[in-house]
Design an enzyme around this catalytic site. Sequence first.
Site, PDB file in Angstrom:
ATOM      1  N   HIS A  12      55.692  32.840 102.306  1.00 36.33           N
ATOM      2  CA  HIS A  12      56.584  33.134 101.168  1.00 36.33           C
ATOM      3  C   HIS A  12      55.815  33.376  99.865  1.00 36.33           C
ATOM      4  CE1 HIS A  12      55.835  28.878 101.716  1.00 36.33           C
ATOM      5  NE2 HIS A  12      56.011  28.710 100.412  1.00 36.33           N
ATOM      6  N   CYS A  68      48.905  34.683 101.310  1.00 35.24           N
ATOM      7  CA  CYS A  68      49.721  33.500 101.017  1.00 35.24           C
ATOM      8  C   CYS A  68      49.635  33.287  99.517  1.00 35.24           C
ATOM      9  CB  CYS A  68      49.314  32.288 101.861  1.00 35.24           C
ATOM     10  SG  CYS A  68      47.715  31.552 101.485  1.00 35.24           S
ATOM     11  N   GLY A  69      50.019  32.142  99.014  1.00 33.03           N
ATOM     12  CA  GLY A  69      50.029  31.953  97.565  1.00 33.03           C
ATOM     13  C   GLY A  69      48.644  32.119  96.956  1.00 33.03           C
ATOM     14  N   GLY A  71      45.831  32.529  99.172  1.00 28.61           N
ATOM     15  CA  GLY A  71      44.971  33.121 100.197  1.00 28.61           C
ATOM     16  C   GLY A  71      44.117  32.091 100.915  1.00 28.61           C
ATOM     17  N   ILE A  72      44.103  30.885 100.409  1.00 31.18           N
ATOM     18  CA  ILE A  72      43.192  29.858 100.957  1.00 31.18           C
ATOM     19  C   ILE A  72      43.678  29.357 102.316  1.00 31.18           C
ATOM     20  CG2 ILE A  72      42.206  27.568 100.618  1.00 31.18           C
ATOM     21  CD1 ILE A  72      42.331  28.144  97.555  1.00 31.18           C
ATOM     22  N   GLY A  73      44.910  28.890 102.355  1.00 35.64           N
ATOM     23  CA  GLY A  73      45.406  28.295 103.598  1.00 35.64           C
ATOM     24  C   GLY A  73      45.400  29.274 104.755  1.00 35.64           C
ATOM     25  N   HIS A 101      28.929  43.972 104.511  1.00 38.09           N
ATOM     26  CA  HIS A 101      27.990  42.947 104.972  1.00 38.09           C
ATOM     27  C   HIS A 101      28.564  42.031 106.051  1.00 38.09           C
ATOM     28  CE1 HIS A 101      25.071  43.034 101.270  1.00 38.09           C
ATOM     29  NE2 HIS A 101      25.332  44.243 101.756  1.00 38.09           N
TER      30      HIS A 101
HETATM   31  C1  RB5 Z   1      52.847  27.653  99.839  1.00 36.18           C
HETATM   32  O1  RB5 Z   1      53.535  26.993  98.839  1.00 36.18           O
HETATM   33  C2  RB5 Z   1      51.349  27.672  99.540  1.00 36.18           C
HETATM   34  O2  RB5 Z   1      50.807  26.424  99.767  1.00 36.18           O
HETATM   35  C3  RB5 Z   1      50.684  28.721 100.399  1.00 36.18           C
HETATM   36  O3  RB5 Z   1      51.222  29.963 100.129  1.00 36.18           O
HETATM   37  C4  RB5 Z   1      49.192  28.874 100.217  1.00 36.18           C
HETATM   38  O4  RB5 Z   1      48.863  29.035  98.880  1.00 36.18           O
HETATM   39  C5  RB5 Z   1      48.353  27.890 100.888  1.00 36.18           C
HETATM   40  O5  RB5 Z   1      47.127  27.946 100.871  1.00 36.18           O
END
Ligand code: RB5
Length: 144
Positions: A12, A68-69, A71-73, A101
Amino acid sequence: MSAKTIAIACDHGGIEMKDLLVKDLTASGWSVLDLGTDGPDSVDYPDFALKMAEALKDGRVQRGVLLCGTGIGISIAANRFAHVRAALVHDAFGARMCRGHNDANVLVMGGRTTGPEVARDCLKIFLETEFEGGRHARRVAKLS
Ligand code: RB5
């Protein structure tokens, strides 16, 4: 599916960016495999990283975009699959380097951290940049 097919998926936090990038991809002749999510309801990013990993594994696509919010997760989740090289990118230089690379097969961006024009630029560069091979191929081979 053809080599000109790309998969895209998000949670989302990336939905607005997904809509924007799908339009750009379609306008530039890409066939887009949209793996969702499709609305603003809260979902779990690992589920969408899994969908991407499956699409790459079974050959439906060779390239993908995950959002994602931050991009990390979703990049952490995607990189748990050995055949996925997902690069979290924030700028044009990163977009170029992750292809040149690292032979990244998935571009990852944050829908809440990267502006729309930067994201569009990064995607264009990601798609247009070839892997340089050579010493980089040796290093990429060591990843798996
Ligand atoms: C969702 O709220 C958020 O945690 C997800 O989009 C992302 O940023 C996680 O790394």
